[in-house]
Design a protein around this motif. Structure first.
Motif, PDB file in Angstrom:
ATOM      1  N   ARG A 134       1.034  -1.221  -0.102  1.00  0.00           N
ATOM      2  CA  ARG A 134       0.003  -0.209   0.014  1.00  0.00           C
ATOM      3  C   ARG A 134       0.687   1.132   0.146  1.00  0.00           C
ATOM      4  N   GLY A 135       2.108   1.045  -0.102  1.00  0.00           N
ATOM      5  CA  GLY A 135       2.944   2.261   0.063  1.00  0.00           C
ATOM      6  C   GLY A 135       3.111   2.876   1.250  1.00  0.00           C
ATOM      7  N   VAL A 136       2.779   2.295   2.463  1.00  0.00           N
ATOM      8  CA  VAL A 136       2.681   2.801   3.735  1.00  0.00           C
ATOM      9  C   VAL A 136       3.943   2.703   4.372  1.00  0.00           C
ATOM     10  N   SER A 137       4.529   3.817   5.062  1.00  0.00           N
ATOM     11  CA  SER A 137       5.946   3.659   5.493  1.00  0.00           C
ATOM     12  C   SER A 137       6.051   3.069   6.832  1.00  0.00           C
ATOM     13  N   PRO A 138       7.003   2.012   6.884  1.00  0.00           N
ATOM     14  CA  PRO A 138       7.330   1.316   8.012  1.00  0.00           C
ATOM     15  C   PRO A 138       7.668   2.050   9.327  1.00  0.00           C
ATOM     16  N   ASP A 139       7.504   3.161   9.115  1.00  0.00           N
ATOM     17  CA  ASP A 139       7.740   4.144  10.462  1.00  0.00           C
ATOM     18  C   ASP A 139       6.406   4.934  10.966  1.00  0.00           C
ATOM     19  N   ASP A 140       5.486   4.686   9.963  1.00  0.00           N
ATOM     20  CA  ASP A 140       4.032   5.393  10.244  1.00  0.00           C
ATOM     21  C   ASP A 140       3.167   4.514  11.031  1.00  0.00           C
ATOM     22  N   SER A 141       3.414   4.627  12.420  1.00  0.00           N
ATOM     23  CA  SER A 141       2.573   3.845  13.346  1.00  0.00           C
ATOM     24  C   SER A 141       1.293   3.733  13.131  1.00  0.00           C
ATOM     25  N   GLY A 142       0.652   5.073  12.835  1.00  0.00           N
ATOM     26  CA  GLY A 142      -0.717   5.405  12.886  1.00  0.00           C
ATOM     27  C   GLY A 142      -1.363   4.558  11.565  1.00  0.00           C
ATOM     28  N   ALA A 143      -0.788   4.667  10.489  1.00  0.00           N
ATOM     29  CA  ALA A 143      -0.994   4.020   9.562  1.00  0.00           C
ATOM     30  C   ALA A 143      -1.043   2.748   9.406  1.00  0.00           C
ATOM     31  N   LEU A 144       0.047   2.181  10.166  1.00  0.00           N
ATOM     32  CA  LEU A 144       0.144   0.676  10.154  1.00  0.00           C
ATOM     33  C   LEU A 144      -0.870   0.103  10.967  1.00  0.00           C
ATOM     34  N   GLU A 145      -1.422   0.797  12.054  1.00  0.00           N
ATOM     35  CA  GLU A 145      -2.131   0.248  12.897  1.00  0.00           C
ATOM     36  C   GLU A 145      -3.563   0.141  12.366  1.00  0.00           C
ATOM     37  N   MET A 146      -3.946   1.087  11.364  1.00  0.00           N
ATOM     38  CA  MET A 146      -5.130   0.955  10.366  1.00  0.00           C
ATOM     39  C   MET A 146      -5.134  -0.331   9.676  1.00  0.00           C
ATOM     40  N   LEU A 147      -3.899  -0.733   9.279  1.00  0.00           N
ATOM     41  CA  LEU A 147      -3.727  -1.925   8.284  1.00  0.00           C
ATOM     42  C   LEU A 147      -4.049  -3.147   9.212  1.00  0.00           C
ATOM     43  N   ILE A 148      -3.997  -3.190  10.512  1.00  0.00           N
ATOM     44  CA  ILE A 148      -3.956  -4.692  11.408  1.00  0.00           C
ATOM     45  C   ILE A 148      -5.429  -5.242  10.989  1.00  0.00           C
ATOM     46  N   THR A 149      -6.543  -4.520  10.890  1.00  0.00           N
ATOM     47  CA  THR A 149      -7.859  -5.289  10.855  1.00  0.00           C
ATOM     48  C   THR A 149      -7.706  -5.874   9.347  1.00  0.00           C
ATOM     49  N   GLU A 150      -6.898  -5.714   8.479  1.00  0.00           N
ATOM     50  CA  GLU A 150      -6.955  -6.298   7.263  1.00  0.00           C
ATOM     51  C   GLU A 150      -6.028  -7.353   7.185  1.00  0.00           C
ATOM     52  N   VAL A 151      -5.288  -7.829   8.215  1.00  0.00           N
ATOM     53  CA  VAL A 151      -4.665  -9.074   8.226  1.00  0.00           C
ATOM     54  C   VAL A 151      -5.303 -10.196   9.177  1.00  0.00           C
ATOM     55  N   GLU A 152      -5.316 -11.559   8.724  1.00  0.00           N
ATOM     56  CA  GLU A 152      -6.169 -12.176   9.358  1.00  0.00           C
ATOM     57  C   GLU A 152      -5.340 -13.715   9.433  1.00  0.00           C
ATOM     58  N   LEU A 153      -4.986 -14.170  10.727  1.00  0.00           N
ATOM     59  CA  LEU A 153      -4.413 -15.616  10.734  1.00  0.00           C
ATOM     60  C   LEU A 153      -5.580 -16.610  10.606  1.00  0.00           C
ATOM     61  N   ALA A 154      -5.411 -17.491   9.727  1.00  0.00           N
ATOM     62  CA  ALA A 154      -6.569 -18.653   9.666  1.00  0.00           C
ATOM     63  C   ALA A 154      -5.659 -19.964  10.190  1.00  0.00           C
ATOM     64  N   PRO A 155      -6.591 -20.892  10.729  1.00  0.00           N
ATOM     65  CA  PRO A 155      -5.798 -21.759  11.330  1.00  0.00           C
ATOM     66  C   PRO A 155      -6.335 -22.859   9.963  1.00  0.00           C
ATOM     67  N   ASP A 156      -5.265 -23.867   9.820  1.00  0.00           N
ATOM     68  CA  ASP A 156      -5.235 -25.042   8.996  1.00  0.00           C
ATOM     69  C   ASP A 156      -6.244 -26.059   9.498  1.00  0.00           C
ATOM     70  N   PRO A 157      -6.178 -27.356   8.930  1.00  0.00           N
ATOM     71  CA  PRO A 157      -7.128 -28.362   9.575  1.00  0.00           C
ATOM     72  C   PRO A 157      -6.225 -28.958  10.806  1.00  0.00           C
ATOM     73  N   GLN A 158      -4.907 -28.747  10.812  1.00  0.00           N
ATOM     74  CA  GLN A 158      -4.235 -29.296  11.809  1.00  0.00           C
ATOM     75  C   GLN A 158      -3.849 -28.212  13.128  1.00  0.00           C
ATOM     76  N   GLN A 159      -4.953 -27.101  13.034  1.00  0.00           N
ATOM     77  CA  GLN A 159      -5.131 -26.159  14.057  1.00  0.00           C
ATOM     78  C   GLN A 159      -3.708 -25.345  14.124  1.00  0.00           C
ATOM     79  N   ARG A 160      -3.163 -24.987  13.155  1.00  0.00           N
ATOM     80  CA  ARG A 160      -1.697 -24.141  13.104  1.00  0.00           C
ATOM     81  C   ARG A 160      -2.091 -22.793  12.483  1.00  0.00           C
ATOM     82  N   TYR A 161      -1.880 -21.905  13.410  1.00  0.00           N
ATOM     83  CA  TYR A 161      -2.309 -20.599  13.116  1.00  0.00           C
ATOM     84  C   TYR A 161      -0.904 -20.049  12.189  1.00  0.00           C
ATOM     85  N   VAL A 162      -0.687 -20.317  10.931  1.00  0.00           N
ATOM     86  CA  VAL A 162       0.566 -20.127  10.478  1.00  0.00           C
ATOM     87  C   VAL A 162       0.143 -19.521   8.823  1.00  0.00           C
TER      88      VAL A 162
END
Ligand code: C5P
Length: 277
Positions: free
Chosen positions: A95-123
């Motif tokens: 998205r072109g968000v700077s790794p130093d821009d904590s505010g913008a990074l925080e906004m991105l957190i809701t867009e990443v999702e850890l999904a479990p596989d059938p062996q219950q690994r969250y990877v």
């Protein structure tokens, strides 16, 4: 219920909750439990609740492979928290968000999702509407991830997710600050130690560049740089938890490293079971 039998309650701890169905009974009826019902209740009490295990260590120490392998062997869930920081970095780069821009990074957190596989690994990580796990170990993500992960506000925003996962118990959670910050009350804390040369060799083998001395040297340099940032940052730096079982895996095969973690888990399970007996 406790008052009815004249047993005042000072502290009530819910250890386990299960159901047995008592058919053909009306409110107020009383009858002894049948043998089958007693067995069913016994199994609820004797089933081991399982531990919360943290596995920390520097980059390339094998936390994710060893942690996942050990979890599989003992029937626990597994979570690699590094994937969260990598996923956030991947999305920021996209998205072109700077790794130093904590505010913008925080906004991105809701867009990443850890999904479990059938062996219950969250990877596995979903971001931008698709699975991006295979794109998280690129040199670009390696280069920027420690900048992204040094923001206190970003780390704080990722805590509830990690706590919610651990709350279910029976879990091995791997990262940099799991035993020290995320789960300081973990039942067992493991710290994987291994020399930087060995870590670089393993990473190079993973990437299929073991024969290329320059590539191995570059990987070692990158690990050294990331170790430096991860262990000197202000918030949740990489540290050996004081009460950790330290496992030095230099010279160990993957299987030996997994077995060492499994042995530590089994020993702690026995210790806690004896304490409760
Ligand atoms: O474990 P892995 O090498 O995938 O982690 C990538 C980066 O994510 C680390 O270098 C670190 O900056 C960050 N990280 C962290 N805290 C964790 C897990 C990873 O800061 N619990």
């Amino acid at each position: 219920m406790f008052t009815a039998v004249d047993a005042p309650v000072r502290r009530l701890v819910r250890l386990r909750f299960g159901t047995i169905r008592l058919s053909n009974m009306s409110m107020g009826d009383v009858r002894p439990l049948t043998a089958a019902e007693r067995k069913q209740l016994d199994s609820l009490v004797t089933e081991k609740p399982g531990l919360i295990v943290s596995v920390d260590g520097p980059g390339g120490s094998g936390k994710s492979t060893v942690g996942a392998g050990a979890a599989l062997k003992v029937g626990y869930r597994f979570c690699d928290t590094g994937v969260l920081y990598r996923g956030l970095t991947w999305l920021a780069l996209k998205r072109g968000v700077s790794p130093d821009d904590s505010g913008a990074l925080e906004m991105l957190i809701t867009e990443v999702e850890l999904a479990p596989d059938p062996q219950q690994r969250y990877v596995h990580l979903r971001a931008d509407g698709r699975e991006v796990t295979d794109e998280l170990h690129t040199p670009e993500v390696d280069r920027e991830v420690s900048r992204v992960s040094q923001h206190a506000s970003v780390r704080a925003k990722l805590l509830p997710l990690q706590h919610a996962l651990a709350a279910g118990g029976r879990i091995v959670m791997a990262g940099r600050d799991i035993g020290t910050v995320v789960l300081p009350e973990a039942d067992l804390k493991v710290y994987l130690d291994v020399s930087i040369e060995e870590r670089a060799r393993r990473r190079a083998a993973e990437r299929g560049v073991s024969d290329d001395a320059a590539a191995v040297a570059q990987i070692e340099e990158e690990l050294r740089r990331r170790d430096g940032i991860d262990s000197t940052r202000k918030t949740a730096p990489l540290r050996k938890p004081a009460d950790a079982v330290v496992i030095d895996t230099d010279g160990y095969t993957l299987e030996q490293s997994i077995d060492a973690v499994v042995a530590a888990i089994r020993a702690k399970e026995r210790e806690l079971a004896q304490g409760h007996a």
